[in-house]
Design a protein around this motif. Structure first.
Motif, PDB file in Angstrom:
ATOM      1  N   MET A  25       0.829  -1.208   0.000  1.00 25.75           N
ATOM      2  CA  MET A  25       0.000   0.000   0.000  1.00 25.75           C
ATOM      3  C   MET A  25       0.863   1.257   0.000  1.00 25.75           C
ATOM      4  O   MET A  25       0.610   2.212  -0.749  1.00 25.75           O
ATOM      5  N   LEU A  26       1.910   1.285   0.814  1.00 25.93           N
ATOM      6  CA  LEU A  26       2.782   2.456   0.881  1.00 25.93           C
ATOM      7  C   LEU A  26       3.502   2.676  -0.445  1.00 25.93           C
ATOM      8  O   LEU A  26       3.628   3.816  -0.921  1.00 25.93           O
ATOM      9  N   LYS A  27       3.988   1.596  -1.049  1.00 28.99           N
ATOM     10  CA  LYS A  27       4.685   1.715  -2.339  1.00 28.99           C
ATOM     11  C   LYS A  27       3.741   2.273  -3.406  1.00 28.99           C
ATOM     12  O   LYS A  27       4.125   3.138  -4.203  1.00 28.99           O
ATOM     13  N   GLU A  28       2.499   1.792  -3.423  1.00 33.38           N
ATOM     14  CA  GLU A  28       1.513   2.270  -4.403  1.00 33.38           C
ATOM     15  C   GLU A  28       1.156   3.732  -4.191  1.00 33.38           C
ATOM     16  O   GLU A  28       0.666   4.392  -5.107  1.00 33.38           O
ATOM     17  N   ASN A  29       1.416   4.239  -2.984  1.00 33.87           N
ATOM     18  CA  ASN A  29       1.114   5.632  -2.684  1.00 33.87           C
ATOM     19  C   ASN A  29       2.366   6.501  -2.615  1.00 33.87           C
ATOM     20  O   ASN A  29       2.356   7.580  -2.022  1.00 33.87           O
ATOM     21  N   GLY A  30       3.430   6.028  -3.262  1.00 29.82           N
ATOM     22  CA  GLY A  30       4.598   6.872  -3.483  1.00 29.82           C
ATOM     23  C   GLY A  30       5.618   6.932  -2.370  1.00 29.82           C
ATOM     24  O   GLY A  30       6.532   7.769  -2.416  1.00 29.82           O
ATOM     25  N   TYR A  31       5.532   6.082  -1.378  1.00 29.97           N
ATOM     26  CA  TYR A  31       6.511   6.095  -0.287  1.00 29.97           C
ATOM     27  C   TYR A  31       7.803   5.383  -0.696  1.00 29.97           C
ATOM     28  O   TYR A  31       7.771   4.384  -1.425  1.00 29.97           O
ATOM     29  N   GLU A  32       8.932   5.904  -0.229  1.00 34.11           N
ATOM     30  CA  GLU A  32      10.175   5.138  -0.203  1.00 34.11           C
ATOM     31  C   GLU A  32      10.168   4.330   1.088  1.00 34.11           C
ATOM     32  O   GLU A  32       9.909   4.880   2.164  1.00 34.11           O
ATOM     33  N   ILE A  33      10.480   3.046   0.985  1.00 33.75           N
ATOM     34  CA  ILE A  33      10.361   2.163   2.140  1.00 33.75           C
ATOM     35  C   ILE A  33      11.736   1.661   2.560  1.00 33.75           C
ATOM     36  O   ILE A  33      12.461   1.033   1.773  1.00 33.75           O
ATOM     37  N   TYR A  34      12.095   1.946   3.803  1.00 36.79           N
ATOM     38  CA  TYR A  34      13.337   1.473   4.399  1.00 36.79           C
ATOM     39  C   TYR A  34      12.976   0.472   5.502  1.00 36.79           C
ATOM     40  O   TYR A  34      11.973   0.652   6.203  1.00 36.79           O
ATOM     41  N   VAL A  35      13.809  -0.539   5.654  1.00 37.70           N
ATOM     42  CA  VAL A  35      13.574  -1.577   6.662  1.00 37.70           C
ATOM     43  C   VAL A  35      14.826  -1.723   7.524  1.00 37.70           C
ATOM     44  O   VAL A  35      15.953  -1.714   7.010  1.00 37.70           O
ATOM     45  N   ALA A  36      14.637  -1.846   8.833  1.00 34.88           N
ATOM     46  CA  ALA A  36      15.744  -2.110   9.755  1.00 34.88           C
ATOM     47  C   ALA A  36      15.347  -3.245  10.688  1.00 34.88           C
ATOM     48  O   ALA A  36      14.409  -3.106  11.483  1.00 34.88           O
ATOM     49  N   ALA A  37      16.046  -4.378  10.585  1.00 34.69           N
ATOM     50  CA  ALA A  37      15.748  -5.558  11.404  1.00 34.69           C
ATOM     51  C   ALA A  37      16.870  -6.562  11.216  1.00 34.69           C
ATOM     52  O   ALA A  37      17.645  -6.469  10.259  1.00 34.69           O
ATOM     53  N   ARG A  38      16.962  -7.521  12.122  1.00 33.93           N
ATOM     54  CA  ARG A  38      17.999  -8.554  12.000  1.00 33.93           C
ATOM     55  C   ARG A  38      17.673  -9.492  10.845  1.00 33.93           C
ATOM     56  O   ARG A  38      16.539  -9.977  10.712  1.00 33.93           O
ATOM     57  N   ASP A  39      18.668  -9.757  10.002  1.00 35.37           N
ATOM     58  CA  ASP A  39      18.471 -10.619   8.837  1.00 35.37           C
ATOM     59  C   ASP A  39      18.512 -12.084   9.248  1.00 35.37           C
ATOM     60  O   ASP A  39      19.560 -12.633   9.550  1.00 35.37           O
ATOM     61  N   ASN A  40      17.348 -12.716   9.275  1.00 30.92           N
ATOM     62  CA  ASN A  40      17.252 -14.148   9.583  1.00 30.92           C
ATOM     63  C   ASN A  40      16.599 -14.918   8.445  1.00 30.92           C
ATOM     64  O   ASN A  40      16.112 -16.031   8.635  1.00 30.92           O
ATOM     65  N   LEU A  41      16.575 -14.337   7.244  1.00 33.01           N
ATOM     66  CA  LEU A  41      15.813 -14.929   6.146  1.00 33.01           C
ATOM     67  C   LEU A  41      16.421 -16.237   5.648  1.00 33.01           C
ATOM     68  O   LEU A  41      15.708 -17.065   5.063  1.00 33.01           O
TER      69      LEU A  41
END
Length: 372
Positions: A25-41
């Motif tokens: 939803m944020l991307k579709e409304n023009g936001y730049e999205i940053y994420v900060a979290a521990r990488d456990n993928l």
């Protein structure tokens, strides 16, 4: 000029699993999205971060008192110093505490700080130590929160009465309405054959990390009782975690290898839910469990422990049963009732899940973000 949002949580898997509708939803409304979290993928067998413009690997620890969180805090402060965010949206207890502490300066400069409480550790019936430790922390940090987002009505009422910030209620984080859908009996049978099960197997599914709180041992003990009445019953446990060895030993001790199958973490969960007859959850504590919602959206009855999050979704004798978390005999009895007798629990699950679907929750999130 586009707006910038920082989304934080203790683990990147949390953001991937629970915040995809928000990020889309944020991307579709023009936001730049940053994420900060521990990488456990790497532990999650194919789980991927989507919609993020930039991802920071911040080594948050789950315990708020772990000394490693000092390093995480310093790294997060650097991220905030190097960027100017319009919204800082934090999740999970540790991610929420450290982010709001680190974001005090940006908040003074106009950034809005949102915190989604996925289930307070303090609640009606919680251990006294939870109230002593976690409640004062959350009450203090509510002062540094512009919008506190709750996903259970019990948490909403508590926060609204006790905390000094604007409190919002939404129907969870948005369960995937495309992946989790009801199927015909023929489709269910075909999926069983594809997965290697017999047409007449009675299949129970359990979903969640293999952690002490999730209490999968009670599900195994329930099956030990259930095989006396239903020899062809199968319990599928989807997830990985620290309790794996203990569960394997329990399964071996009771010679249940043919009845209990540990699937590990799987990206094929919709297929296993489609093939199942009922979902079981034995957790001691839950916020708003996505696994139950996904099963309900697939038209499955639920047998779950009687806790705050489960009470939000399961109504006794309407779409399933609520039982005491450790009462494996009662679990076995309720599961047998569902597996051996006709009921309309499936239809009730479908109807009750509707408000929690992603497209409905996205509309609630738009109001919080003040997006048209």
């Amino acid at each position: 000029m586009s707006k910038k949002v920082l989304i934080t949580a203790t683990l990147q898997s949390h953001i991937c699993q629970f915040h995809k509708p928000l990020m889309k939803m944020l991307k579709e409304n023009g936001y730049e999205i940053y994420v900060a979290a521990r990488d456990n993928l790497a532990e999650k067998n194919g789980l991927k971060m989507e919609y993020a413009d930039k991802v920071y690997d911040i080594p948050f620890k789950r315990s708020p008192f772990h000394p490693g969180n000092l390093k995480a805090y310093k790294m997060l402060k650097k991220v905030l110093k190097e960027n100017s965010f319009d919204v800082i949206h934090c999740n999970t207890p540790v991610g929420g505490i450290l982010t709001r502490l680190a974001a005090k300066g940006q908040r003074k400069n106009g950034a809005k700080v949102f915190y989604t409480a996925h289930g307070f550790h303090f609640y009606d019936g919680a251990p006294k130590k939870n109230w002593i430790v976690y409640y004062p922390i959350e009450k203090l940090f509510s002062r540094y929160t512009d919008k506190l987002i709750t996903i259970t009505k019990e948490d909403f009422a508590l926060a609204q009465a006790r905390f000094k910030c604007k409190t919002c209620y939404i129907h969870g984080v948005g369960a995937n309405s495309e992946r989790y859908v009801p199927h015909t009996e023929q489709e269910k049978t075909e999926m069983r054959r594809k997965l290697g099960f017999r047409d007449d197997d009675k299949i129970i599914i359990n979903v969640g990390e293999l952690l002490p709180n999730k209490n999968q041992k009670t599900a195994v003990l329930a099956v030990r009782e259930l095989v006396k009445r239903i020899p062809d019953v199968k319990l599928l446990i989807a997830g990985n975690g620290v309790e794996k060895d203990n569960l394997e030993k329990l399964i071996s001790d009771y010679h249940l290898e043919k009845n209990v199958i540990l699937l590990g973490y799987t990206m094929e969960l919709p297929s296993y839910i489609t093939a199942s007859d009922v979902l079981i959850s034995c957790s001691y504590r839950e916020g708003l469990p996505m696994n139950i919602l996904e099963a309900m959206m697939s038209g499955k009855p639920i047998v779950a422990s009687n806790n705050r999050g489960h009470r939000e979704l399961v109504k006794n004798e309407k779409n399933g049963y609520l039982v005491k978390a450790d009462d494996y005999a009662e679990y076995a009895s309720r599961l047998a009732t569902i597996l051996l007798h006709q009921n309309d629990f499936a239809a009730a699950s479908l109807k009750m899940a509707e408000p929690f679907k992603d497209y409905n929750v996205v509309n609630e999130l738009k109001l919080i973000y003040e997006v048209d």
